[in-house]
Design a protein around this motif. Structure first.
Motif, mmCIF file in Angstrom:
data_model
loop_
_atom_site.group_PDB
_atom_site.id
_atom_site.type_symbol
_atom_site.label_atom_id
_atom_site.label_comp_id
_atom_site.label_asym_id
_atom_site.label_seq_id
_atom_site.Cartn_x
_atom_site.Cartn_y
_atom_site.Cartn_z
ATOM 1 N N UNK A 219 0.837 -1.198 0.000
ATOM 2 C CA UNK A 219 0.000 0.000 0.000
ATOM 3 C C UNK A 219 0.872 1.247 0.000
ATOM 4 N N UNK A 220 1.944 1.228 0.796
ATOM 5 C CA UNK A 220 2.857 2.375 0.836
ATOM 6 C C UNK A 220 3.506 2.589 -0.523
ATOM 7 N N UNK A 221 3.910 1.503 -1.197
ATOM 8 C CA UNK A 221 4.500 1.627 -2.530
ATOM 9 C C UNK A 221 3.511 2.270 -3.500
ATOM 10 N N UNK A 222 2.248 1.809 -3.451
ATOM 11 C CA UNK A 222 1.236 2.319 -4.370
ATOM 12 C C UNK A 222 0.935 3.779 -4.074
ATOM 13 N N UNK A 223 0.780 4.138 -2.797
ATOM 14 C CA UNK A 223 0.506 5.526 -2.453
ATOM 15 C C UNK A 223 1.660 6.433 -2.847
ATOM 16 N N UNK A 224 2.900 5.952 -2.633
ATOM 17 C CA UNK A 224 4.059 6.724 -3.085
ATOM 18 C C UNK A 224 4.035 6.914 -4.599
ATOM 19 N N UNK A 225 3.684 5.847 -5.316
ATOM 20 C CA UNK A 225 3.601 5.918 -6.776
ATOM 21 C C UNK A 225 2.545 6.926 -7.211
ATOM 22 N N UNK A 226 1.385 6.901 -6.563
ATOM 23 C CA UNK A 226 0.327 7.842 -6.902
ATOM 24 C C UNK A 226 0.777 9.283 -6.655
ATOM 25 N N UNK A 227 1.488 9.495 -5.553
ATOM 26 C CA UNK A 227 2.006 10.840 -5.267
ATOM 27 C C UNK A 227 3.038 11.274 -6.302
ATOM 28 N N UNK A 228 3.913 10.332 -6.721
ATOM 29 C CA UNK A 228 4.920 10.652 -7.739
ATOM 30 C C UNK A 228 4.252 11.095 -9.033
ATOM 31 N N UNK A 229 3.204 10.359 -9.435
ATOM 32 C CA UNK A 229 2.500 10.710 -10.667
ATOM 33 C C UNK A 229 1.838 12.073 -10.538
ATOM 34 N N UNK A 230 1.321 12.361 -9.343
ATOM 35 C CA UNK A 230 0.699 13.657 -9.140
ATOM 36 C C UNK A 230 1.724 14.781 -9.253
ATOM 37 N N UNK A 231 2.912 14.545 -8.664
ATOM 38 C CA UNK A 231 3.970 15.550 -8.724
ATOM 39 C C UNK A 231 4.482 15.749 -10.152
ATOM 40 N N UNK A 232 4.683 14.624 -10.866
ATOM 41 C CA UNK A 232 5.298 14.692 -12.196
ATOM 42 C C UNK A 232 4.313 15.130 -13.279
ATOM 43 N N UNK A 233 3.101 14.607 -13.219
ATOM 44 C CA UNK A 233 2.159 14.780 -14.324
ATOM 45 C C UNK A 233 0.934 15.601 -13.967
ATOM 46 N N UNK A 234 0.766 15.928 -12.691
ATOM 47 C CA UNK A 234 -0.443 16.648 -12.293
ATOM 48 C C UNK A 234 -1.685 15.800 -12.383
ATOM 49 N N UNK A 235 -1.542 14.470 -12.183
ATOM 50 C CA UNK A 235 -2.688 13.562 -12.269
ATOM 51 C C UNK A 235 -3.678 13.876 -11.158
ATOM 52 N N UNK A 236 -4.957 13.851 -11.485
ATOM 53 C CA UNK A 236 -6.020 14.046 -10.501
ATOM 54 C C UNK A 236 -6.602 12.685 -10.123
ATOM 55 N N UNK A 237 -7.011 12.548 -8.866
ATOM 56 C CA UNK A 237 -7.595 11.294 -8.394
ATOM 57 C C UNK A 237 -8.975 11.534 -7.794
ATOM 58 N N UNK A 238 -9.928 10.730 -8.224
ATOM 59 C CA UNK A 238 -11.200 10.589 -7.516
ATOM 60 C C UNK A 238 -11.080 9.278 -6.766
ATOM 61 N N UNK A 239 -10.889 9.361 -5.468
ATOM 62 C CA UNK A 239 -10.462 8.228 -4.648
ATOM 63 C C UNK A 239 -11.628 7.755 -3.796
ATOM 64 N N UNK A 240 -12.171 6.580 -4.113
ATOM 65 C CA UNK A 240 -13.282 5.996 -3.355
ATOM 66 C C UNK A 240 -12.708 4.997 -2.367
ATOM 67 N N UNK A 241 -12.917 5.230 -1.092
ATOM 68 C CA UNK A 241 -12.299 4.348 -0.102
ATOM 69 C C UNK A 241 -13.044 4.424 1.224
ATOM 70 N N UNK A 242 -12.845 3.375 2.043
ATOM 71 C CA UNK A 242 -13.335 3.425 3.425
ATOM 72 C C UNK A 242 -12.161 3.455 4.403
ATOM 73 N N UNK A 243 -10.940 3.495 3.877
ATOM 74 C CA UNK A 243 -9.741 3.506 4.720
ATOM 75 C C UNK A 243 -9.379 4.950 5.048
ATOM 76 N N UNK A 244 -9.711 5.385 6.258
ATOM 77 C CA UNK A 244 -9.491 6.783 6.607
ATOM 78 C C UNK A 244 -8.013 7.092 6.830
ATOM 79 N N UNK A 245 -7.198 6.079 7.066
ATOM 80 C CA UNK A 245 -5.761 6.317 7.125
ATOM 81 C C UNK A 245 -5.245 6.789 5.786
#
Length: 608
Positions: A535-561
């Protein structure tokens, strides 16, 4: 209650023998909750299947014993084992969508267990079935008892699976990720129900999960698995206060939370080694920051490092609990991003999704199920909007409708504009082009991956269709890099989805969505099946993409962490409406709506 002695499981494949369980020794007492934790692919689920003797045809037990009240289950004939399953040992499987019979009503599936293992029959069995549906939180249980699995949401299907497992009130319940698909309020209800049954029936619980907050709340003892071996066993209190094994320390460092906003999560480099052939040395050596020459030369034994704490590591010599060295993988700070106005990637206005109710010979529409009834939100480039709420509140429905996946199925009103273009007006080549810019990661990875295609075909299919200018060699290169980023070995390209664990399949689904480099990713519970390190690897990857490409996320989740760590903005849904929305800091710190407050109060915390 049950004693596992030097258990070894082998699965025969074309590539050779895979050994997902090797030398596992554990004891579970009556009334105890024993948590089995570790990364996807470490052998947790195979351990559970071995106890139940539900291994695939290619699997076999090569050694060891499983003793239940003095009786070795591995020596029983299959007819006797059928009496044990359900009545003495129940199991909740990880993926309810593929575990429930699609052509039987959910009530009939629960009654099947009750009539097989208790004295209840007919109307009495039906009444007990309705009671179980109510206890696990299914609304209108007397009506829903006649529903089929496809008529229920993912969370509701998981609740039905739990009812099936508990229907005969077994002595031991094996719960393989029992709350993965559930929102936090229903998760709290289910966990309370399990605790209630334990108290009244002295039921033992083997809890397999990657959610350490649930382990902290539920477990009396914890065993940490890595690459088929148990590497640490401890009382839960000791495990959380002072984890011994470097792998355990890294798992805690990888947990997301509001305190780590703006920082990269500590992640464990590499992935779980393939369990082919014989191992020499410690199996965690290649990923360990504390590795020594001795670690690669011989395999450490599981030793008692403290009174209630055992560990498989050369950092401990058995004389005391003081390690020679201990350090977690360091995390690097992410440069603070400038706050500035960004372009709106997705704008949703007065959006409605109504499903027609048809009756009679001519199937006339007599009413509507208003799954989504007038919602408004927008997602900006480089920002994450978390859409939260209970199962059945309309989160997944609005996501599918926005991406035009419910055309012809539901009546859709309002507008959803991607970069200023109304998606409902697009057809043919224009719609395909838009889909290159907006991808989705579905909640159930097994159902969303084509079982007849190899991984390479699955990952390259979207690139070939939506990005025709990318050459064949470039596609292969892009796919290989994606596998590295999501922690999957490159030799997985030649394998099929059924050859992977649930967490590994979810990583492949995420890689597929990322392959076309979209500007918007709709992520429906993308980390629900992942252990914390991946999960940490994936979240880091998502953040990297956001930083590099300005990707937007609509994130559906029940994990409040995850919400606390990743989201910039939050929208709370209930009964098809957004009841509260705002910045993550404001909503998490000062929620205004009673429903938002109830959701936050139900979130399990490590401090519990």
């Amino acid at each position: 209650m049950i004693r596992i002695e030097d258990l070894n499981t082998v699965i025969d494949t074309e590539r050779g023998e895979i050994r997902p369980v090797e030398g596992v020794t554990l004891t579970i007492e009556a009334g105890e909750t024993f948590a089995l934790v570790g990364e996807s692919g470490c052998g947790k689920s195979v351990t559970a299947l071995t106890l139940m003797r539900l291994l695939p045809d290619s699997g076999r037990v090569s050694g060891g014993r499983v003793v239940l009240d003095g009786q070795d289950l591995l020596q029983l004939p299959e007819t006797a084992m059928r009496d044990v399953r359900g009545s003495r040992i129940g199991i909740i499987f990880q993926e309810p969508a593929t575990s429930l019979n699609p052509v039987m009503t959910v009530g009939r599936q629960i009654m099947e267990v009750i009539e097989r293992h208790t004295e209840l029959r007919g109307a009495a069995a039906l009444e007990r079935t309705v009671e179980w549906l109510e206890r696990v939180g299914i609304p209108e249980p007397r009506r829903r008892v006649n529903d089929y699995p496809f008529q229920m949401s993912g969370g509701q299907k998981q609740r039905v699976m739990i009812a099936i497992a508990l229907a005969a009130e077994p002595d031991l319940l094996i719960a393989d990720e029992p709350t993965t698909a559930l929102d936090v309020t229903i998760q709290a209800q289910i966990l309370d129900l399990l605790l209630e049954l334990q108290a009244s029936h002295k039921m033992a619980l083997l809890l397999i999960t990657h959610d350490l907050a649930i382990v902290a709340r539920m477990a009396h003892r914890v065993a940490l698995m890595y690459a088929g071996q148990v590497v640490e066993v401890a009382a839960a209190k000791d495990f959380f206060e002072r984890p011994f094994h470097p792998y355990a320390a890294n798992l805690f460092a990888a947990l997301p939370g509001s305190a780590k906003r703006g920082q990269r999560l500590a992640s464990i480099l590499g992935s779980v080694p393939q369990l082919l052939g014989d191992f020499k040395g410690c199996r965690f050596a290649d990923r360990c920051a504390d590795v020594m020459a001795q670690c690669r030369a011989s395999t450490p034994e599981l030793i008692a490092a403290a009174a209630t704490h055992s560990v498989r590591c050369y950092l401990y010599d058995g004389s005391d609990a003081t390690p020679r060295a201990s350090r977690a993988v360091a995390s690097a700070a992410v440069a603070a991003r400038e706050e500035r106005e960004r372009e709106v990637v997705l704008a949703v206005r007065d959006y409605r999704v109504w499903f027609p109710i048809r009756k009679g010979l001519f199937q006339r529409t007599v009413g509507h199920v208003k799954a989504v009834d007038g919602v408004n939100f927008e997602v900006r480039a480089g920002r994450t909007l978390a859409l939260v709420g209970e199962s059945g509140s309309g989160k997944t429905t609005v996501a599918k409708a926005v991406l035009q996946l419910l055309r012809g199925v539901a009546e859709i009103g309002g507008s959803a504009q991607l970069h200023g273009k109304n998606l409902a007006d697009l057809r043919g080549a224009e719609l395909r082009s838009a889909r290159a810019g907006a991808q989705i990661v579905f909640q159930d990875p097994f159902a969303s991956l084509n079982p007849r295609m190899r991984v390479q075909e699955i990952l390259e299919e979207g690139v070939a269709s939506l990005c025709p200018d990318v050459s064949g060699p470039e596609r292969s290169k892009r796919v290989g890099k994606l596998l590295d980023k999501v922690g999957i070995h490159r030799d997985a390209l030649a394998r099929y989805p059924h050859e992977f664990s649930g967490g590994q399949r979810q990583r492949l689904a995420i890689a597929r969505a990322l392959a076309v480099e979209p500007r918007l990713i709709v992520a429906d519970e993308p980390t629900s099946a992942l252990d914390v390190s991946v999960q940490a690897q994936i979240l880091n990857l998502l953040l990297e993409l956001q930083d590099e490409l300005g990707v937007a996320y609509l994130f559906i989740t029940h994990n409040f962490g995850v919400v606390e760590y990743l989201a910039h903005d939050i929208a709370v849904m209930k009964d098809g409406l957004i009841v509260e929305a705002g910045s993550a800091e404001r909503l998490l710190g000062q929620p205004q709506h009673a429903y938002t407050k109830a959701l936050l109060e139900a979130v399990p915390r490590l401090a519990n």
